[in-house]
Design a protein around this motif. Structure first.
Motif, PDB file in Angstrom:
ATOM      1  N   MET A   1       7.717 -15.279  -1.621  1.00  0.00           N
ATOM      2  CA  MET A   1       6.733 -14.450  -0.940  1.00  0.00           C
ATOM      3  C   MET A   1       7.073 -12.976  -1.181  1.00  0.00           C
ATOM      4  N   HIS A   2       6.094 -12.187  -1.508  1.00  0.00           N
ATOM      5  CA  HIS A   2       6.255 -10.752  -1.736  1.00  0.00           C
ATOM      6  C   HIS A   2       5.933  -9.997  -0.442  1.00  0.00           C
ATOM      7  N   ILE A   3       6.554  -8.853  -0.255  1.00  0.00           N
ATOM      8  CA  ILE A   3       6.371  -8.084   0.971  1.00  0.00           C
ATOM      9  C   ILE A   3       4.896  -7.766   1.240  1.00  0.00           C
ATOM     10  N   THR A   4       4.109  -7.567   0.197  1.00  0.00           N
ATOM     11  CA  THR A   4       2.707  -7.207   0.385  1.00  0.00           C
ATOM     12  C   THR A   4       1.862  -8.391   0.871  1.00  0.00           C
ATOM     13  N   GLN A   5       2.442  -9.570   0.914  1.00  0.00           N
ATOM     14  CA  GLN A   5       1.725 -10.735   1.429  1.00  0.00           C
ATOM     15  C   GLN A   5       1.843 -10.853   2.952  1.00  0.00           C
ATOM     16  N   LEU A   6       2.680 -10.028   3.541  1.00  0.00           N
ATOM     17  CA  LEU A   6       2.801 -10.029   5.001  1.00  0.00           C
ATOM     18  C   LEU A   6       1.546  -9.408   5.607  1.00  0.00           C
ATOM     19  N   ASN A   7       1.242  -9.809   6.842  1.00  0.00           N
ATOM     20  CA  ASN A   7       0.065  -9.219   7.481  1.00  0.00           C
ATOM     21  C   ASN A   7       0.368  -7.775   7.905  1.00  0.00           C
ATOM     22  N   TRP A   8      -0.695  -7.054   8.233  1.00  0.00           N
ATOM     23  CA  TRP A   8      -0.604  -5.624   8.535  1.00  0.00           C
ATOM     24  C   TRP A   8       0.379  -5.326   9.656  1.00  0.00           C
ATOM     25  N   GLU A   9       0.335  -6.106  10.726  1.00  0.00           N
ATOM     26  CA  GLU A   9       1.218  -5.864  11.874  1.00  0.00           C
ATOM     27  C   GLU A   9       2.682  -6.016  11.485  1.00  0.00           C
ATOM     28  N   CYS A  10       2.988  -6.994  10.649  1.00  0.00           N
ATOM     29  CA  CYS A  10       4.374  -7.181  10.190  1.00  0.00           C
ATOM     30  C   CYS A  10       4.828  -6.010   9.332  1.00  0.00           C
ATOM     31  N   LEU A  11       3.929  -5.554   8.455  1.00  0.00           N
ATOM     32  CA  LEU A  11       4.269  -4.408   7.613  1.00  0.00           C
ATOM     33  C   LEU A  11       4.515  -3.157   8.460  1.00  0.00           C
ATOM     34  N   LEU A  12       3.672  -2.920   9.448  1.00  0.00           N
ATOM     35  CA  LEU A  12       3.892  -1.786  10.354  1.00  0.00           C
ATOM     36  C   LEU A  12       5.231  -1.910  11.070  1.00  0.00           C
ATOM     37  N   HIS A  13       5.537  -3.110  11.512  1.00  0.00           N
ATOM     38  CA  HIS A  13       6.797  -3.346  12.211  1.00  0.00           C
ATOM     39  C   HIS A  13       7.985  -3.067  11.282  1.00  0.00           C
ATOM     40  N   LEU A  14       7.907  -3.519  10.055  1.00  0.00           N
ATOM     41  CA  LEU A  14       8.989  -3.262   9.096  1.00  0.00           C
ATOM     42  C   LEU A  14       9.144  -1.760   8.827  1.00  0.00           C
ATOM     43  N   PHE A  15       8.035  -1.081   8.619  1.00  0.00           N
ATOM     44  CA  PHE A  15       8.080   0.361   8.387  1.00  0.00           C
ATOM     45  C   PHE A  15       8.693   1.087   9.578  1.00  0.00           C
ATOM     46  N   SER A  16       8.475   0.590  10.776  1.00  0.00           N
ATOM     47  CA  SER A  16       8.955   1.287  11.974  1.00  0.00           C
ATOM     48  C   SER A  16      10.485   1.372  12.028  1.00  0.00           C
ATOM     49  N   PHE A  17      11.163   0.526  11.285  1.00  0.00           N
ATOM     50  CA  PHE A  17      12.630   0.561  11.270  1.00  0.00           C
ATOM     51  C   PHE A  17      13.187   1.584  10.274  1.00  0.00           C
ATOM     52  N   LEU A  18      12.329   2.133   9.442  1.00  0.00           N
ATOM     53  CA  LEU A  18      12.769   3.040   8.385  1.00  0.00           C
ATOM     54  C   LEU A  18      12.679   4.497   8.819  1.00  0.00           C
ATOM     55  N   ASP A  19      13.546   5.321   8.247  1.00  0.00           N
ATOM     56  CA  ASP A  19      13.426   6.766   8.489  1.00  0.00           C
ATOM     57  C   ASP A  19      12.282   7.315   7.640  1.00  0.00           C
ATOM     58  N   LYS A  20      11.940   8.575   7.847  1.00  0.00           N
ATOM     59  CA  LYS A  20      10.782   9.174   7.169  1.00  0.00           C
ATOM     60  C   LYS A  20      10.900   9.098   5.644  1.00  0.00           C
ATOM     61  N   ASP A  21      12.070   9.415   5.110  1.00  0.00           N
ATOM     62  CA  ASP A  21      12.247   9.390   3.652  1.00  0.00           C
ATOM     63  C   ASP A  21      12.103   7.981   3.091  1.00  0.00           C
ATOM     64  N   SER A  22      12.666   7.006   3.780  1.00  0.00           N
ATOM     65  CA  SER A  22      12.573   5.613   3.310  1.00  0.00           C
ATOM     66  C   SER A  22      11.135   5.110   3.395  1.00  0.00           C
ATOM     67  N   ARG A  23      10.423   5.501   4.440  1.00  0.00           N
ATOM     68  CA  ARG A  23       9.010   5.120   4.540  1.00  0.00           C
ATOM     69  C   ARG A  23       8.223   5.659   3.351  1.00  0.00           C
ATOM     70  N   LYS A  24       8.472   6.934   3.013  1.00  0.00           N
ATOM     71  CA  LYS A  24       7.758   7.554   1.899  1.00  0.00           C
ATOM     72  C   LYS A  24       8.118   6.876   0.579  1.00  0.00           C
ATOM     73  N   SER A  25       9.383   6.550   0.385  1.00  0.00           N
ATOM     74  CA  SER A  25       9.807   5.879  -0.847  1.00  0.00           C
ATOM     75  C   SER A  25       9.144   4.520  -0.990  1.00  0.00           C
ATOM     76  N   LEU A  26       9.107   3.763   0.082  1.00  0.00           N
ATOM     77  CA  LEU A  26       8.469   2.454   0.047  1.00  0.00           C
ATOM     78  C   LEU A  26       6.967   2.588  -0.191  1.00  0.00           C
ATOM     79  N   ALA A  27       6.360   3.600   0.388  1.00  0.00           N
ATOM     80  CA  ALA A  27       4.926   3.816   0.223  1.00  0.00           C
ATOM     81  C   ALA A  27       4.549   4.124  -1.221  1.00  0.00           C
ATOM     82  N   ARG A  28       5.476   4.670  -1.971  1.00  0.00           N
ATOM     83  CA  ARG A  28       5.210   5.007  -3.384  1.00  0.00           C
ATOM     84  C   ARG A  28       5.174   3.783  -4.294  1.00  0.00           C
ATOM     85  N   THR A  29       5.558   2.630  -3.786  1.00  0.00           N
ATOM     86  CA  THR A  29       5.655   1.450  -4.649  1.00  0.00           C
ATOM     87  C   THR A  29       4.311   0.795  -4.942  1.00  0.00           C
TER      88      THR A  29
END
Length: 165
Positions: A1-29
């Motif tokens: 399973m790829h991370i993008t297959q998770l539902n929106w709420e799960c993705l938001l929850h995962l992002f919430s654990f990241l700092d601002k720089d890590s969120r931006k880096s992941l968003a660039r993928t």
């Protein structure tokens, strides 16, 4: 399973654990993760520990923002606290590089974050009383305003050196 297959709420929850720089880096993928990064629900609180962080493009200002803190602790803060007429040319030069940075950022907050409930400014000596008054008008839900090591800028109404509302 790829991370993008998770539902929106799960993705938001995962992002919430990241700092601002890590969120931006992941968003660039990929575009889907960039859309999660831009979801206002991800940004109810922002903490900045240096003025240079205000210039980064690793956060989103929007109506979901409830709590904002800008806490700048540096040797430059001591220079900012000196009255302009007492500053040397070098000290004035240091201040001129950043004196409008926080005020300009707060004006963006005024325009984009009407639901702001709490603001802490620590070591932000160049913020004017006019800027704070506009913030109070534009953010009617603001219930906590903490100003630490605050000194009014020249030409503005002098406030108390340190106050909490």
């Amino acid at each position: 399973m790829h991370i993008t297959q998770l539902n929106w709420e799960c993705l938001l929850h995962l992002f919430s654990f990241l700092d601002k720089d890590s969120r931006k880096s992941l968003a660039r993928t990929c575009t889907q993760l960039h859309a999660v990064f831009e979801d206002p629900a991800l940004w109810p609180l922002l903490h900045f520990h240096s003025l240079t962080e205000l210039k980064k493009d690793n956060f989103l200002l929007g109506p979901a923002l409830r709590c904002l803190s800008i806490c700048w602790h540096s040797s430059r803060v001591q220079v900012c606290s000196i009255e302009d007429w007492l500053k040397s040319a070098l000290q004035r030069s240091i201040c001129s590089r950043h004196e409008n940075l926080v005020s300009d950022f707060l004006l963006q907050v005024c325009d984009r974050c009407p639901n702001l409930a709490s603001l802490t400014l620590s070591g932000c000596g160049h913020v004017t009383d006019d800027c704070l008054a506009r913030l109070l008008r534009c953010c009617p839900r603001l219930r906590t305003l903490r100003l630490e090591n605050y000194q009014s800028s020249p030409g503005s109404n002098k406030g108390s050196p340190q106050s909490d509302s």
